[in-house]
Write a protein that holds these residues in place. Structure first.
Motif, PDB file in Angstrom:
ATOM      1  N   LEU A  28       0.716  -1.340   0.300  1.00 46.68           N
ATOM      2  CA  LEU A  28       0.506  -0.023   0.432  1.00 46.68           C
ATOM      3  C   LEU A  28       0.466   1.418   0.102  1.00 46.68           C
ATOM      4  CD1 LEU A  28      -2.706   0.945   0.564  1.00 46.68           C
ATOM      5  CD2 LEU A  28      -2.663   0.431   2.167  1.00 46.68           C
ATOM      6  N   THR A  29       0.393   1.852  -1.017  1.00 46.61           N
ATOM      7  CA  THR A  29       1.415   3.376  -1.132  1.00 46.61           C
ATOM      8  C   THR A  29       1.044   4.917  -1.222  1.00 46.61           C
ATOM      9  OG1 THR A  29       3.638   4.068  -2.290  1.00 46.61           O
ATOM     10  CG2 THR A  29       2.330   3.438  -3.380  1.00 46.61           C
ATOM     11  N   GLY A  30       1.192   5.545  -1.688  1.00 41.41           N
ATOM     12  CA  GLY A  30       0.360   7.062  -1.847  1.00 41.41           C
ATOM     13  C   GLY A  30       1.227   7.801  -3.343  1.00 41.41           C
ATOM     14  N   THR A  31       1.267   8.725  -3.482  1.00 41.03           N
ATOM     15  CA  THR A  31       1.448   9.130  -4.719  1.00 41.03           C
ATOM     16  C   THR A  31       2.355  10.419  -4.821  1.00 41.03           C
ATOM     17  OG1 THR A  31      -0.564  10.306  -4.555  1.00 41.03           O
ATOM     18  CG2 THR A  31      -0.633   8.272  -6.373  1.00 41.03           C
ATOM     19  N   THR A  32       1.894  10.808  -3.659  1.00 42.60           N
ATOM     20  CA  THR A  32       3.656  12.520  -3.560  1.00 42.60           C
ATOM     21  C   THR A  32       4.654  11.697  -3.918  1.00 42.60           C
ATOM     22  OG1 THR A  32       4.111  11.547  -0.733  1.00 42.60           O
ATOM     23  CG2 THR A  32       1.665  12.864  -1.798  1.00 42.60           C
ATOM     24  N   PRO A  33       5.708  12.995  -4.822  1.00 45.56           N
ATOM     25  CA  PRO A  33       7.086  12.738  -4.446  1.00 45.56           C
ATOM     26  C   PRO A  33       8.065  11.787  -4.053  1.00 45.56           C
ATOM     27  CG  PRO A  33       6.161  14.773  -5.324  1.00 45.56           C
ATOM     28  CD  PRO A  33       5.029  14.039  -4.354  1.00 45.56           C
ATOM     29  N   ASP A  34       7.068  11.714  -2.881  1.00 44.57           N
ATOM     30  CA  ASP A  34       8.285  11.168  -1.750  1.00 44.57           C
ATOM     31  C   ASP A  34       8.300   9.714  -1.508  1.00 44.57           C
ATOM     32  OD1 ASP A  34       5.690  11.396  -0.290  1.00 44.57           O
ATOM     33  OD2 ASP A  34       7.390  11.126   1.487  1.00 44.57           O
ATOM     34  N   VAL A  35       7.589   8.923  -2.464  1.00 44.60           N
ATOM     35  CA  VAL A  35       7.133   7.684  -1.836  1.00 44.60           C
ATOM     36  C   VAL A  35       8.229   6.993  -2.662  1.00 44.60           C
ATOM     37  CG1 VAL A  35       5.606   6.012  -3.380  1.00 44.60           C
ATOM     38  CG2 VAL A  35       4.519   7.503  -1.670  1.00 44.60           C
ATOM     39  N   GLY A  36       8.468   7.337  -4.137  1.00 39.61           N
ATOM     40  CA  GLY A  36      10.188   6.840  -4.625  1.00 39.61           C
ATOM     41  C   GLY A  36       9.592   5.738  -5.453  1.00 39.61           C
ATOM     42  N   MET A  37       7.646   5.655  -5.833  1.00 34.85           N
ATOM     43  CA  MET A  37       7.499   3.737  -7.044  1.00 34.85           C
ATOM     44  C   MET A  37       7.828   4.317  -7.751  1.00 34.85           C
ATOM     45  SD  MET A  37       5.841   0.705  -6.347  1.00 34.85           S
ATOM     46  CE  MET A  37       5.508   1.221  -4.664  1.00 34.85           C
ATOM     47  N   THR A  38       8.305   2.823  -8.605  1.00 33.82           N
ATOM     48  CA  THR A  38       9.429   3.332  -9.843  1.00 33.82           C
ATOM     49  C   THR A  38       8.787   2.434 -10.809  1.00 33.82           C
ATOM     50  OG1 THR A  38      10.905   1.531  -9.898  1.00 33.82           O
ATOM     51  CG2 THR A  38      11.453   3.404  -8.955  1.00 33.82           C
ATOM     52  N   GLU A  39       8.661   2.038 -11.770  1.00 34.25           N
ATOM     53  CA  GLU A  39       8.228   0.910 -12.522  1.00 34.25           C
ATOM     54  C   GLU A  39       8.678  -0.900 -12.178  1.00 34.25           C
ATOM     55  OE1 GLU A  39       5.794   0.848 -14.471  1.00 34.25           O
ATOM     56  OE2 GLU A  39       4.907   2.613 -14.128  1.00 34.25           O
ATOM     57  N   PRO A  56      -4.491   7.829  -4.172  1.00 35.05           N
ATOM     58  CA  PRO A  56      -3.850   9.645  -5.054  1.00 35.05           C
ATOM     59  C   PRO A  56      -3.884  10.698  -3.679  1.00 35.05           C
ATOM     60  CG  PRO A  56      -5.731   8.441  -5.623  1.00 35.05           C
ATOM     61  CD  PRO A  56      -5.518   7.593  -4.868  1.00 35.05           C
ATOM     62  N   GLY A  57      -3.077  10.925  -3.442  1.00 37.61           N
ATOM     63  CA  GLY A  57      -2.577  12.368  -3.061  1.00 37.61           C
ATOM     64  C   GLY A  57      -1.935  11.986  -1.346  1.00 37.61           C
ATOM     65  N   ALA A  58      -1.593  10.788  -1.147  1.00 39.01           N
ATOM     66  CA  ALA A  58      -0.660  10.355   0.101  1.00 39.01           C
ATOM     67  C   ALA A  58       0.787   9.791   0.459  1.00 39.01           C
ATOM     68  CB  ALA A  58      -1.668   8.810   0.080  1.00 39.01           C
ATOM     69  N   SER A  59       1.434   9.975   1.477  1.00 42.12           N
ATOM     70  CA  SER A  59       3.122   9.734   0.834  1.00 42.12           C
ATOM     71  C   SER A  59       2.511   8.197   1.176  1.00 42.12           C
ATOM     72  CB  SER A  59       3.236  10.876   1.937  1.00 42.12           C
ATOM     73  OG  SER A  59       2.994  10.251   3.383  1.00 42.12           O
ATOM     74  N   HIS A  60       4.000   7.711   1.523  1.00 39.31           N
ATOM     75  CA  HIS A  60       4.342   7.029   2.059  1.00 39.31           C
ATOM     76  C   HIS A  60       4.233   5.930   2.938  1.00 39.31           C
ATOM     77  CE1 HIS A  60       7.181   3.007   2.202  1.00 39.31           C
ATOM     78  NE2 HIS A  60       7.109   3.569   3.465  1.00 39.31           N
ATOM     79  N   PHE A  61       3.301   6.802   3.727  1.00 47.57           N
ATOM     80  CA  PHE A  61       2.586   6.903   5.475  1.00 47.57           C
ATOM     81  C   PHE A  61       0.940   7.011   5.047  1.00 47.57           C
ATOM     82  CE2 PHE A  61       6.785   8.368   6.279  1.00 47.57           C
ATOM     83  CZ  PHE A  61       7.280   6.954   7.520  1.00 47.57           C
ATOM     84  N   VAL A  62       0.584   5.127   4.398  1.00 46.12           N
ATOM     85  CA  VAL A  62      -0.697   6.307   3.737  1.00 46.12           C
ATOM     86  C   VAL A  62      -2.066   6.386   4.937  1.00 46.12           C
ATOM     87  CG1 VAL A  62      -2.456   4.799   2.129  1.00 46.12           C
ATOM     88  CG2 VAL A  62      -0.569   4.937   1.589  1.00 46.12           C
ATOM     89  N   ARG A  63      -1.273   4.950   5.846  1.00 45.13           N
ATOM     90  CA  ARG A  63      -1.894   4.746   7.559  1.00 45.13           C
ATOM     91  C   ARG A  63      -1.916   6.556   8.172  1.00 45.13           C
ATOM     92  NH1 ARG A  63      -1.971   4.281  12.845  1.00 45.13           N
ATOM     93  NH2 ARG A  63      -3.252   2.966  13.572  1.00 45.13           N
TER      94      ARG A  63
END
Length: 94
Positions: A28-39, A56-63
């Motif tokens: 579970l992750t978010g979409t903010t630039p700090d997330v760092g989720m790559t292809e 959408p709109g959440a950071s790495h700390f979705v909870r």
């Protein structure tokens, strides 16, 4: 991202590959630039059979950032597991 660098993929491919045959995995992750989720991360998650949910709109700390979305997504995911796999209790209170 950490210090402007994408978080390294290792050891995640090995960890997910070791976990998914034995237990279901929800990422579970978010979409903010700090997330760092790559292809590459998405590919690793898919290749291992894990489930990826993006809020959408959440950071790495979705909870913390989206507690209602976190509760809804995790509750739905857990409810779809066979009964013998549902041994996790999630505290959704902040």
């Amino acid at each position: 991202m950490r210090n402007g660098d994408v978080i390294p993929s290792e050891p995640w491919p090995r960890i997910l590959a070791a976990l998914t045959p034995r237990m279901p995995v929800l990422v579970l992750t978010g979409t903010t630039p700090d997330v760092g989720m790559t292809e590459e991360h998405r590919r690793i998650i898919g290749d291992c059979g894990a489930v990826l949910e993006v809020v959408p709109g959440a950071s790495h700390f979705v909870r913390r950032d989206a507690p209602q979305a976190f509760a809804a997504i995790t509750s739905d995911w857990l409810s779809r597991l066979p009964a013998h796999r549902r041994s996790v209790v999630i505290d959704t209170e902040p």
